[in-house]
Design a protein around this motif. Sequence first.
Motif: not given
Length: 557
Positions: A299-311
Amino acid sequence: MSRTVTRLAVAGGLTALLGGVLAAAPSQAASHGKTHAAAKHVLLISVDGLHQSDLAWYVKQHPNSALAALVKGGVDYSAASTPVPSDSFPGMTAQVTGGDPGTTGVYYDDTYNHGLLPAGTTKCDGSVKPGAEVDLTEDLDWNKNSIDAGQGLAGLPNSILNLTGDASKLINPAKLPVDPKTCKPVTPNSYLQVNTIFNVIADAGLRTAWSDKHAAYDILDGPQGNGIQDLFTPEINSQDPALAAGKDWTTDNAATRQYDNYKVQAVLNEIDGYDHSGKTKVGTPAIFGLNFQSVSTAEKLPTSEGQAGGYLADGETPGPLLSGSLDFVNGEVGRFTAELRKDGLAKSTTIILSAKHGQSPKDPAALTRIDDGALLDGLNAAWKKAHPGAGDLVAFSVDDDAMLLWLNDRSQAAADFAKNYLLAQSGTGNGITGAAKAFTHGGLTKVYAGAEARAYFHVQPGDNRVPDLFGIAQQGVVYTGGQSKIAEHGGAADDDRNVPIVVSGAGVSARGVNGQQVETTQIAPTILRLLGLDPQRLQAVRIEHTKVLPALGRDCD
């Protein structure tokens, strides 16, 4: 960082999780306040960051999942709230003490106490002015860069299950604040003002265990320091050896899942009747469990593993990273339930699923990041200008998506000065894309100063722990000088506080959704009632009159 301590009045007679929801079981013995036990074991699972809406979405999308089975097998309290502030430490202490911050004395993971002396103080003759940071983070570790907190294990991180079950040994006493009366360090467990379910359960001769993210969770051991017999605390904010220098396990969601898996294995070992390491046969604990971090970082990371975080843009549907983390948690819960069945413990174990806190904002368009450092620098400068010769007004601050300030001048006039200054500030922060975004009133919607803050948290004048100013942030405001996170916790918004409580398994005869307003503080007395112990043995329960969770359906009073 911040939180609000409103206490919800729960409707109706909240006497009946046992009268209706909890089926009676044979008496365990009359000593230690034991009555009739509905369960022999309670597995408590905290999925940090998990909103009630996330759980409802996941169950709808995955009706045959482990999480759906958990919900269908018990009571889903759909209107549950954490205490305020909605931080990890007040969130966890609420679940195991039955008390809000004003009762537990725990307002955040990193706070200030006007009555203690700074860490390292050796002379308590009045020559050192009281006032000290109370740090319950990785900073207390002997080595905060290592997942074993400095124990010195070889073969890390794969050997982490060999970590000691006595987390107090991982804390450097030189980093602890000092009690001016005894001139001795104040340990995390002794800082807690009330006892815990672990104390009550251990006093009854039953086994206790817990797994969490810092050695400082030794606080859950309770004031007497004898509550948790097996406390497994791999350090989450340590360097992940697979990542670049300076990157801890929370900076990459795959790393966070790997970290969570260590605690999952510890719990699986405990289900099998071993200690967390899986090496010593001790019997399955009466109370045990863990917290998950992977949903929180997704929920907090903008991106990780090439995927968007959050909603997604609707502010409700989990994005790809978060959806994957929910899949991960679902899979791990499935492992727990499968292991309980394999060991013949499913019918004697109650599973309680909740969260220490949610995360705000869910709506990406609502995000406004504000540099709190600049705000507080301006406040200190204004104070000095108005009071020539004075030092900084702010002694300590914690600001995530709320504002907690401890002031060097504790007068009402000083608190009002800070309140008026902050509410008069406007400026420019940044939004979800990093583009400039204007803010007003210091990003705050309500500020409690001095006596107002004490009243808000229900404490008396002269309390050394309570913030001198507590500010509730506007929806979507996150205080940060960078752009490395798109959500935070600590505030009073629904996104921070509306978390699940699911009670499922042994002793739970009711089924379905219960929409009564409840609080996570009610988990503590419910656990004791499930185990046939008296909830009144918890000091916070007696102080706040915290009730057992209410029943649902035809069994309800």
